[in-house]
Design a protein around this motif. Structure first.
Motif, PDB file in Angstrom:
ATOM      1  N   ASP A 139       0.829  -1.221   0.000  1.00  0.00           N
ATOM      2  CA  ASP A 139       0.000   0.000   0.000  1.00  0.00           C
ATOM      3  C   ASP A 139       0.854   1.258   0.000  1.00  0.00           C
ATOM      4  OD1 ASP A 139      -2.185  -1.585   0.182  1.00  0.00           O
ATOM      5  OD2 ASP A 139      -3.013  -0.635   1.979  1.00  0.00           O
ATOM      6  N   THR A 140       1.889   1.271   0.857  1.00  0.00           N
ATOM      7  CA  THR A 140       2.701   2.488   0.947  1.00  0.00           C
ATOM      8  C   THR A 140       3.504   2.681  -0.337  1.00  0.00           C
ATOM      9  OG1 THR A 140       4.335   1.235   2.215  1.00  0.00           O
ATOM     10  CG2 THR A 140       2.861   2.632   3.463  1.00  0.00           C
ATOM     11  N   VAL A 141       4.113   1.605  -0.841  1.00  0.00           N
ATOM     12  CA  VAL A 141       4.921   1.747  -2.058  1.00  0.00           C
ATOM     13  C   VAL A 141       4.023   2.163  -3.232  1.00  0.00           C
ATOM     14  CG1 VAL A 141       6.430   0.568  -3.697  1.00  0.00           C
ATOM     15  CG2 VAL A 141       6.726   0.191  -1.267  1.00  0.00           C
ATOM     16  N   CYS A 142       2.817   1.587  -3.294  1.00  0.00           N
ATOM     17  CA  CYS A 142       1.901   1.957  -4.388  1.00  0.00           C
ATOM     18  C   CYS A 142       1.500   3.433  -4.305  1.00  0.00           C
ATOM     19  CB  CYS A 142       0.658   1.081  -4.379  1.00  0.00           C
ATOM     20  SG  CYS A 142       1.023  -0.556  -5.013  1.00  0.00           S
ATOM     21  N   GLU A 143       1.517   3.978  -3.105  1.00  0.00           N
ATOM     22  CA  GLU A 143       1.231   5.422  -2.955  1.00  0.00           C
ATOM     23  C   GLU A 143       2.524   6.223  -3.118  1.00  0.00           C
ATOM     24  OE1 GLU A 143      -1.741   7.003  -2.173  1.00  0.00           O
ATOM     25  OE2 GLU A 143      -2.861   5.131  -2.270  1.00  0.00           O
ATOM     26  N   THR A 144       3.588   5.533  -3.533  1.00  0.00           N
ATOM     27  CA  THR A 144       4.948   6.079  -3.622  1.00  0.00           C
ATOM     28  C   THR A 144       5.381   6.780  -2.325  1.00  0.00           C
ATOM     29  OG1 THR A 144       4.236   8.036  -4.853  1.00  0.00           O
ATOM     30  CG2 THR A 144       5.101   6.225  -6.156  1.00  0.00           C
ATOM     31  N   VAL A 145       4.929   6.194  -1.207  1.00  0.00           N
ATOM     32  CA  VAL A 145       5.385   6.644   0.105  1.00  0.00           C
ATOM     33  C   VAL A 145       6.465   5.666   0.549  1.00  0.00           C
ATOM     34  CG1 VAL A 145       4.746   6.772   2.553  1.00  0.00           C
ATOM     35  CG2 VAL A 145       3.204   7.688   0.812  1.00  0.00           C
ATOM     36  N   ARG A 146       7.644   6.204   0.895  1.00  0.00           N
ATOM     37  CA  ARG A 146       8.713   5.328   1.378  1.00  0.00           C
ATOM     38  C   ARG A 146       9.267   5.890   2.684  1.00  0.00           C
ATOM     39  NH1 ARG A 146      13.301   4.676  -2.227  1.00  0.00           N
ATOM     40  NH2 ARG A 146      13.081   6.909  -2.513  1.00  0.00           N
ATOM     41  N   PHE A 147       9.736   4.989   3.510  1.00  0.00           N
ATOM     42  CA  PHE A 147      10.260   5.398   4.812  1.00  0.00           C
ATOM     43  C   PHE A 147      11.777   5.243   4.782  1.00  0.00           C
ATOM     44  CE2 PHE A 147       6.012   3.624   5.135  1.00  0.00           C
ATOM     45  CZ  PHE A 147       5.334   4.660   5.748  1.00  0.00           C
ATOM     46  N   GLU A 148      12.471   6.108   5.543  1.00  0.00           N
ATOM     47  CA  GLU A 148      13.949   6.076   5.575  1.00  0.00           C
ATOM     48  C   GLU A 148      14.467   4.694   5.901  1.00  0.00           C
ATOM     49  OE1 GLU A 148      16.451   7.992   4.566  1.00  0.00           O
ATOM     50  OE2 GLU A 148      14.893   9.487   4.252  1.00  0.00           O
ATOM     51  N   ARG A 149      13.916   4.121   6.996  1.00  0.00           N
ATOM     52  CA  ARG A 149      14.394   2.819   7.470  1.00  0.00           C
ATOM     53  C   ARG A 149      13.252   2.097   8.173  1.00  0.00           C
ATOM     54  NH1 ARG A 149      19.566   0.923   8.719  1.00  0.00           N
ATOM     55  NH2 ARG A 149      19.653  -0.641  10.354  1.00  0.00           N
ATOM     56  N   CYS A 150      13.079   0.835   7.820  1.00  0.00           N
ATOM     57  CA  CYS A 150      12.022   0.037   8.464  1.00  0.00           C
ATOM     58  C   CYS A 150      12.626  -1.264   8.969  1.00  0.00           C
ATOM     59  CB  CYS A 150      10.932  -0.381   7.485  1.00  0.00           C
ATOM     60  SG  CYS A 150      10.404   0.842   6.299  1.00  0.00           S
ATOM     61  N   VAL A 151      12.117  -1.735  10.083  1.00  0.00           N
ATOM     62  CA  VAL A 151      12.488  -3.083  10.535  1.00  0.00           C
ATOM     63  C   VAL A 151      11.191  -3.864  10.736  1.00  0.00           C
ATOM     64  CG1 VAL A 151      13.653  -4.488  12.262  1.00  0.00           C
ATOM     65  CG2 VAL A 151      14.587  -2.259  11.644  1.00  0.00           C
ATOM     66  N   PHE A 152      11.023  -4.904   9.931  1.00  0.00           N
ATOM     67  CA  PHE A 152       9.832  -5.735  10.027  1.00  0.00           C
ATOM     68  C   PHE A 152      10.220  -7.127  10.505  1.00  0.00           C
ATOM     69  CE2 PHE A 152       8.804  -2.990   6.245  1.00  0.00           C
ATOM     70  CZ  PHE A 152       7.835  -2.227   6.873  1.00  0.00           C
ATOM     71  N   THR A 153       9.420  -7.659  11.422  1.00  0.00           N
ATOM     72  CA  THR A 153       9.607  -9.067  11.790  1.00  0.00           C
ATOM     73  C   THR A 153       8.436  -9.821  11.176  1.00  0.00           C
ATOM     74  OG1 THR A 153      10.658  -8.382  13.827  1.00  0.00           O
ATOM     75  CG2 THR A 153       9.910 -10.667  13.727  1.00  0.00           C
ATOM     76  N   VAL A 154       8.769 -10.739  10.290  1.00  0.00           N
ATOM     77  CA  VAL A 154       7.725 -11.437   9.521  1.00  0.00           C
ATOM     78  C   VAL A 154       8.067 -12.926   9.432  1.00  0.00           C
ATOM     79  CG1 VAL A 154       7.058  -9.464   8.079  1.00  0.00           C
ATOM     80  CG2 VAL A 154       8.961 -10.892   7.363  1.00  0.00           C
ATOM     81  N   GLN A 155       7.094 -13.711   8.977  1.00  0.00           N
ATOM     82  CA  GLN A 155       7.383 -15.127   8.731  1.00  0.00           C
ATOM     83  C   GLN A 155       8.541 -15.225   7.750  1.00  0.00           C
ATOM     84  OE1 GLN A 155       4.003 -17.201   7.226  1.00  0.00           O
ATOM     85  NE2 GLN A 155       2.711 -16.620   8.938  1.00  0.00           N
ATOM     86  N   LYS A 156       9.359 -16.241   7.944  1.00  0.00           N
ATOM     87  CA  LYS A 156      10.558 -16.365   7.108  1.00  0.00           C
ATOM     88  C   LYS A 156      10.204 -16.444   5.623  1.00  0.00           C
ATOM     89  CE  LYS A 156      15.059 -18.069   7.883  1.00  0.00           C
ATOM     90  NZ  LYS A 156      15.922 -19.072   8.438  1.00  0.00           N
ATOM     91  N   GLU A 157       9.092 -17.100   5.358  1.00  0.00           N
ATOM     92  CA  GLU A 157       8.667 -17.249   3.960  1.00  0.00           C
ATOM     93  C   GLU A 157       8.364 -15.867   3.344  1.00  0.00           C
ATOM     94  OE1 GLU A 157       4.812 -19.137   3.704  1.00  0.00           O
ATOM     95  OE2 GLU A 157       4.634 -18.014   1.818  1.00  0.00           O
ATOM     96  N   VAL A 158       7.777 -14.990   4.140  1.00  0.00           N
ATOM     97  CA  VAL A 158       7.481 -13.634   3.644  1.00  0.00           C
ATOM     98  C   VAL A 158       8.786 -12.864   3.426  1.00  0.00           C
ATOM     99  CG1 VAL A 158       6.281 -11.460   4.137  1.00  0.00           C
ATOM    100  CG2 VAL A 158       5.298 -13.615   4.880  1.00  0.00           C
ATOM    101  N   ALA A 159       9.724 -13.055   4.375  1.00  0.00           N
ATOM    102  CA  ALA A 159      11.023 -12.373   4.244  1.00  0.00           C
ATOM    103  C   ALA A 159      11.710 -12.830   2.956  1.00  0.00           C
ATOM    104  CB  ALA A 159      11.895 -12.688   5.459  1.00  0.00           C
ATOM    105  N   ARG A 160      11.577 -14.133   2.655  1.00  0.00           N
ATOM    106  CA  ARG A 160      12.194 -14.649   1.433  1.00  0.00           C
ATOM    107  C   ARG A 160      11.568 -14.018   0.200  1.00  0.00           C
ATOM    108  NH1 ARG A 160      12.452 -19.948   3.238  1.00  0.00           N
ATOM    109  NH2 ARG A 160      10.426 -20.373   2.321  1.00  0.00           N
ATOM    110  N   ARG A 161      10.238 -13.895   0.241  1.00  0.00           N
ATOM    111  CA  ARG A 161       9.547 -13.294  -0.916  1.00  0.00           C
ATOM    112  C   ARG A 161       9.908 -11.824  -1.070  1.00  0.00           C
ATOM    113  NH1 ARG A 161       3.733 -13.829   0.178  1.00  0.00           N
ATOM    114  NH2 ARG A 161       3.620 -12.367  -1.528  1.00  0.00           N
ATOM    115  N   MET A 162      10.083 -11.136   0.064  1.00  0.00           N
ATOM    116  CA  MET A 162      10.435  -9.706   0.003  1.00  0.00           C
ATOM    117  C   MET A 162      11.748  -9.507  -0.742  1.00  0.00           C
ATOM    118  SD  MET A 162       9.762  -8.553   3.916  1.00  0.00           S
ATOM    119  CE  MET A 162       8.211  -7.859   4.475  1.00  0.00           C
ATOM    120  N   ALA A 163      12.732 -10.381  -0.408  1.00  0.00           N
ATOM    121  CA  ALA A 163      14.091 -10.151  -0.914  1.00  0.00           C
ATOM    122  C   ALA A 163      14.403 -10.998  -2.144  1.00  0.00           C
ATOM    123  CB  ALA A 163      15.092 -10.452   0.206  1.00  0.00           C
TER     124      ALA A 163
END
Ligand code: SAM
Length: 297
Positions: A139-163
């Protein structure tokens, strides 16, 4: 701050029981009961005195307390009304001093208004349920809103998909969104035992830092439209997906030729730079076609 014992599942269970409350699965509630992990995540958030920080899903405030200790001026987004009442109790001093604000409700519905009111935070963090993590980033990226630095704790599978990198089975429209806007680095792996209740899956804390060269194409809106469509049918060739998008094989071919991309390639073969080339080519062809049609595409 009179803090609950965030390290002790039995304390937390009694604390909730005594108030007639229980953990709610539907909100993906798993508290981070590992103090070393909390310290490392807070450290990874890299907060300094007076920084404006958003935390999504504070729960009973285990990470909130760490971030406040580091001097954050915090806004937290929490959906669970019971937790909100407890947070108001636990952090009453910080709320009074204006160091903590609680935004009640579903963060997917509330973040935009908070952003409009107070602008972007310096940091964003959260130990997030899977569906919320993916949606808030999209949602944020689609609104072209970006944050300086984020730390997310997510399921490992989601982390894999992110990167995920181009060419891998995990590479998806979501990976493109994430790494279009951010550099992504793992911070630490977290086994199920770091949480209460213990989830069946492992998790990972990941650090997102704003990419310097974003957006590397002329129209972010065109990029977003294209990348969504390219992955809409993964098995189809890029040309077939673009034909469906434009309603014309000729236009699809013209866009591909302008971008210098093989029509037989598939979305998973395209690195972000090539999707940017496609977006630029798409703008160019659409403009030409608008001129030819006297402004009516
Ligand atoms: N931060 C705490 C911790 O690490 O111990 C709790 C993390 S728990 C995994 C996720 C939290 O997100 C819960 O407090 C849950 O109620 C909250 N939550 C779930 N969905 C949400 C939503 N759509 N908007 C805001 N908060 C949400």
């Amino acid at each position: 701050m009179h803090l609950p014992d965030y390290d002790s599942p039995s304390f937390l269970k009694n604390y909730l029981d005594s108030r007639g409350m229980a953990m709610q699965k539907k909100f993906g509630q798993n508290f981070l009961v590992n103090p070393r992990a909390r310290a490392k995540i807070a450290e990874g958030t890299a907060v300094s005195e007076g920084m404006k920080v958003w935390e999504i899903g504070p729960g009973l405030g285990a990470l909130t307390a760490e971030l406040l200790k580091q001097g954050a001026i915090l806004t937290v987004f929490e959906i669970d009304r019971g937790f909100i009442l407890l947070l108001e109790e636990i952090f009453s001093d910080e709320i009074q001093k204006g160091r903590l604000k609680i935004v009640a409700g579903d963060v997917l519905k509330t973040w935009k208004e908070e952003y409009r009111l107070s602008g972007p935070p310096d940091r964003l963090c959260g130990n997030l349920p899977y569906n919320i993590a993916a949606k808030i980033i999209a949602d944020t990226v689609c609104e072209t809103v970006r944050f300086e630095r984020c730390v997310f704790t997510v399921q490992k599978e989601v982390a894999r998909r992110m990167a995920a990198k181009c060419g891998s089975a995990d590479y998806s429209s979501f990976s493109v969104l994430c790494s279009w806007a951010y550099d992504i680095q793992p911070l630490m792996d977290l086994a199920g035992g770091s949480f209460w209740p213990r989830p069946n899956v492992d998790s990972q804390a990941v650090v997102f830092t704003k990419k310097a060269d974003f957006p590397a194409c002329k129209s972010p809106a065109e990029f977003l439209k294209l990348q969504r469509n390219l992955f809409s049918s993964r098995r189809k060739t890029v040309k077939n997906n673009l034909t469906a998008l434009y309603g014309s094989a000729e236009t699809a071919q013209a866009v591909l030729s302008t971008a210098g991309i093989d029509p037989k390639s598939r979305a998973e073969d395209l690195p972000i730079e090539k999707i940017c080339l496609l977006a630029d080519a798409s703008c160019k062809i659409m403009q030409k076609s608008a001129v030819r049609n006297g402004g009516n595409i």
